[in-house]
Write an enzyme that holds these catalytic residues in place. Structure first.
Site, PDB file in Angstrom:
ATOM      1  N   LYS A 131       0.111   4.225   0.423  1.00 25.00           N
ATOM      2  CA  LYS A 131      -0.441   5.287   1.287  1.00 25.00           C
ATOM      3  C   LYS A 131      -0.451   6.615   0.514  1.00 25.00           C
ATOM      4  O   LYS A 131      -0.681   6.621  -0.684  1.00 25.00           O
ATOM      5  CB  LYS A 131       0.352   5.381   2.597  1.00 25.00           C
ATOM      6  CG  LYS A 131       0.465   4.026   3.288  1.00 25.00           C
ATOM      7  CD  LYS A 131       0.932   4.106   4.713  1.00 25.00           C
ATOM      8  CE  LYS A 131       0.995   2.705   5.308  1.00 25.00           C
ATOM      9  NZ  LYS A 131       1.314   2.657   6.703  1.00 25.00           N
TER      10      LYS A 131
ATOM     11  N   GLY B 124       3.874   1.430  10.607  1.00 18.77           N
ATOM     12  CA  GLY B 124       4.438   2.747  10.334  1.00 18.77           C
ATOM     13  C   GLY B 124       5.703   3.063  11.121  1.00 18.77           C
ATOM     14  O   GLY B 124       6.235   2.217  11.845  1.00 18.77           O
TER      15      GLY B 124
ATOM     16  N   GLU C 216      -5.338   3.464   9.221  1.00 22.77           N
ATOM     17  CA  GLU C 216      -5.330   4.931   9.075  1.00 22.77           C
ATOM     18  C   GLU C 216      -6.705   5.434   8.646  1.00 22.77           C
ATOM     19  O   GLU C 216      -7.133   6.522   9.043  1.00 22.77           O
ATOM     20  CB  GLU C 216      -4.227   5.341   8.085  1.00 22.77           C
ATOM     21  CG  GLU C 216      -2.846   5.114   8.691  1.00 22.77           C
ATOM     22  CD  GLU C 216      -1.762   4.757   7.685  1.00 22.77           C
ATOM     23  OE1 GLU C 216      -1.948   5.003   6.481  1.00 22.77           O
ATOM     24  OE2 GLU C 216      -0.720   4.221   8.116  1.00 22.77           O
TER      25      GLU C 216
ATOM     26  N   ASN D 106       0.887  -1.156   0.000  1.00 26.19           N
ATOM     27  CA  ASN D 106       0.000   0.000   0.000  1.00 26.19           C
ATOM     28  C   ASN D 106       0.933   1.215   0.000  1.00 26.19           C
ATOM     29  O   ASN D 106       1.759   1.360   0.900  1.00 26.19           O
ATOM     30  CB  ASN D 106      -0.831  -0.073   1.296  1.00 26.19           C
ATOM     31  CG  ASN D 106      -1.489   1.222   1.682  1.00 26.19           C
ATOM     32  OD1 ASN D 106      -1.657   2.122   0.863  1.00 26.19           O
ATOM     33  ND2 ASN D 106      -1.876   1.323   2.949  1.00 26.19           N
TER      34      ASN D 106
ATOM     35  N   HIS E 287      -8.076   0.111   6.216  1.00 25.57           N
ATOM     36  CA  HIS E 287      -6.723   0.273   6.771  1.00 25.57           C
ATOM     37  C   HIS E 287      -6.830   1.052   8.079  1.00 25.57           C
ATOM     38  O   HIS E 287      -7.701   1.924   8.214  1.00 25.57           O
ATOM     39  CB  HIS E 287      -5.817   1.014   5.772  1.00 25.57           C
ATOM     40  CG  HIS E 287      -4.402   1.044   6.231  1.00 25.57           C
ATOM     41  ND1 HIS E 287      -3.948   2.003   7.111  1.00 25.57           N
ATOM     42  CD2 HIS E 287      -3.353   0.230   5.974  1.00 25.57           C
ATOM     43  CE1 HIS E 287      -2.661   1.754   7.370  1.00 25.57           C
ATOM     44  NE2 HIS E 287      -2.275   0.693   6.695  1.00 25.57           N
TER      45      HIS E 287
ATOM     46  N   SER F 175       5.244  -3.148   9.797  1.00 29.24           N
ATOM     47  CA  SER F 175       6.707  -3.163   9.937  1.00 29.24           C
ATOM     48  C   SER F 175       7.354  -4.428   9.367  1.00 29.24           C
ATOM     49  O   SER F 175       8.347  -4.917   9.910  1.00 29.24           O
ATOM     50  CB  SER F 175       7.125  -2.967  11.401  1.00 29.24           C
ATOM     51  OG  SER F 175       6.813  -1.653  11.815  1.00 29.24           O
TER      52      SER F 175
ATOM     53  N   GLU G   6      -3.296  -6.388  10.564  1.00 29.93           N
ATOM     54  CA  GLU G   6      -2.277  -5.364  10.777  1.00 29.93           C
ATOM     55  C   GLU G   6      -2.485  -4.726  12.149  1.00 29.93           C
ATOM     56  O   GLU G   6      -3.307  -3.814  12.296  1.00 29.93           O
ATOM     57  CB  GLU G   6      -2.388  -4.277   9.698  1.00 29.93           C
ATOM     58  CG  GLU G   6      -2.287  -4.823   8.284  1.00 29.93           C
ATOM     59  CD  GLU G   6      -1.861  -3.736   7.291  1.00 29.93           C
ATOM     60  OE1 GLU G   6      -0.842  -3.930   6.641  1.00 29.93           O
ATOM     61  OE2 GLU G   6      -2.550  -2.709   7.210  1.00 29.93           O
TER      62      GLU G   6
HETATM   63  P1  PGA Z   1       4.567  -0.470   7.322  1.00 27.12           P
HETATM   64  O1  PGA Z   1       3.044  -0.239   6.887  1.00 27.12           O
HETATM   65  O2  PGA Z   1       5.038  -1.742   6.654  1.00 27.12           O
HETATM   66  O3  PGA Z   1       5.278   0.750   6.812  1.00 27.12           O
HETATM   67  O4  PGA Z   1       4.571  -0.589   8.814  1.00 27.12           O
HETATM   68  C1  PGA Z   1       2.169  -1.326   6.894  1.00 27.12           C
HETATM   69  C2  PGA Z   1       0.770  -0.878   6.548  1.00 27.12           C
HETATM   70  O5  PGA Z   1       0.319   0.165   7.023  1.00 27.12           O
HETATM   71  O6  PGA Z   1       0.087  -1.580   5.790  1.00 27.12           O
END
Ligand code: PGA
Length: 259
Positions: A14, A179, A103, A12, A101, A219, A173
């Site tokens: 983002k 993040g 977010e 993704n 997601h 991560s 997740e």
């Molecule tokens: P990240 O993001 O691998 O940068 O932690 C994962 C995600 O939000 O899908």
């Protein structure tokens, strides 16, 4: 290791990469993993911003690299400023919609009820729907993770017929692992949650739940990807930062396939 699904691995983007940057990234990735795509060794997907979908589709050149969208309204049209509808996305020929997601849930206030409507709309428009679920640190610390995730799945899929399971993917997740501020999860923690998700999906979809791949995200990087993918019920990985460089992403995909 024996897996019931072909590897699922995607990213993704983002709110990173413009349309031009996305096209350059995808062209490079496509070139890097041309052999994997040609031999259909993995389900590889990239989910760029809405504005980059068209250039991403062109760069992917229909050679097996799937492009998706990061969000979608549950309505076809209406007085809903700032929203993007399934009908609009259909025109671009993409087949995949990411929903829920963390977010979207935590920053933009999307609820399980809204996501249930989005899931139904996505399926009605023949998309494959990737629903993201996961608990925050407070829920984890209270020992409530499995119940919390089960409720997200039950509400998200509440109006979905079992025969649609073949067009559903789930990504687990944990919010606390995502993040720059995220703390990578322990492999056994991931295995326990994925087992809980598999059990919840079996209760919701019955035998058809076997069609639903369960991806892990949060991560994921070149150091931990293999061990995460080695866990039971982990059918693939959903990667953020570590996949935004085409060479890094290529390296992770190859590592997983060679594991
Ligand atoms: P990240 O993001 O691998 O940068 O932690 C994962 C995600 O939000 O899908």
């Amino acid at each position: 290791m024996q897996k019931k699904h072909k590897l699922y691995v995607g990213t993704n983007l983002k709110m990173f990469k413009t349309a031009a940057q996305t096209a350059a990234y995808i062209s490079k990735l496509r070139e890097n993993i041309a052999d994997i795509l040609a031999e259909q060794r993995a389900n590889v997907f990239v989910i760029p911003s809405f504005l980059a979908i068209e250039s991403a589709q062109k760069a992917a050149a229909q050679n097996g690299l799937r492009i998706g969208a990061q969000n979608m309204s549950w309505l076809d049209e209406g007085e809903h400023t700032g929203e993007v509808s399934p009908v609009m996305l259909e025109e671009f020929g993409i087949g995949l919609i990411e929903l829920g997601h963390s977010e979207r849930r935590n920053v933009f206030g999307e609820t399980d009820e809204m996501l249930g409507k989005k899931v139904c709309a996505g399926l009605a428009h023949n998309f494959t729907v990737l629903l993201c679920v996961g608990e925050n640190a407070a829920v984890r610390d209270a020992g409530q993770s499995d119940e919390f995730i089960r409720a997200q799945l039950e509400k998200g899929f509440q109006d979905v017929a079992p025969e649609n399971a073949r067009r559903i993917w789930v990504a687990y997740e944990p919010v606390w692992a995502i993040g720059v501020a995220g703390v990578p999860a322990a492999p056994d923690y991931i295995a326990a949650r994925h087992a809980g998700i598999a059990a919840a999906l079996a209760d919701i979809f019955g035998a058809r739940s076997a069609d639903i791949p369960i991806l892990y995200g949060g991560s994921v990087n070149a150091q931990n990807a293999r061990e995460y993918y080695a866990q039971d019920h982990v059918d693939g990985l959903f990667i953020g930062r570590a996949a935004w460089d085409a060479n890094n992403f290529d390296g992770i995909i190859r590592d997983l396939l060679n594991g």
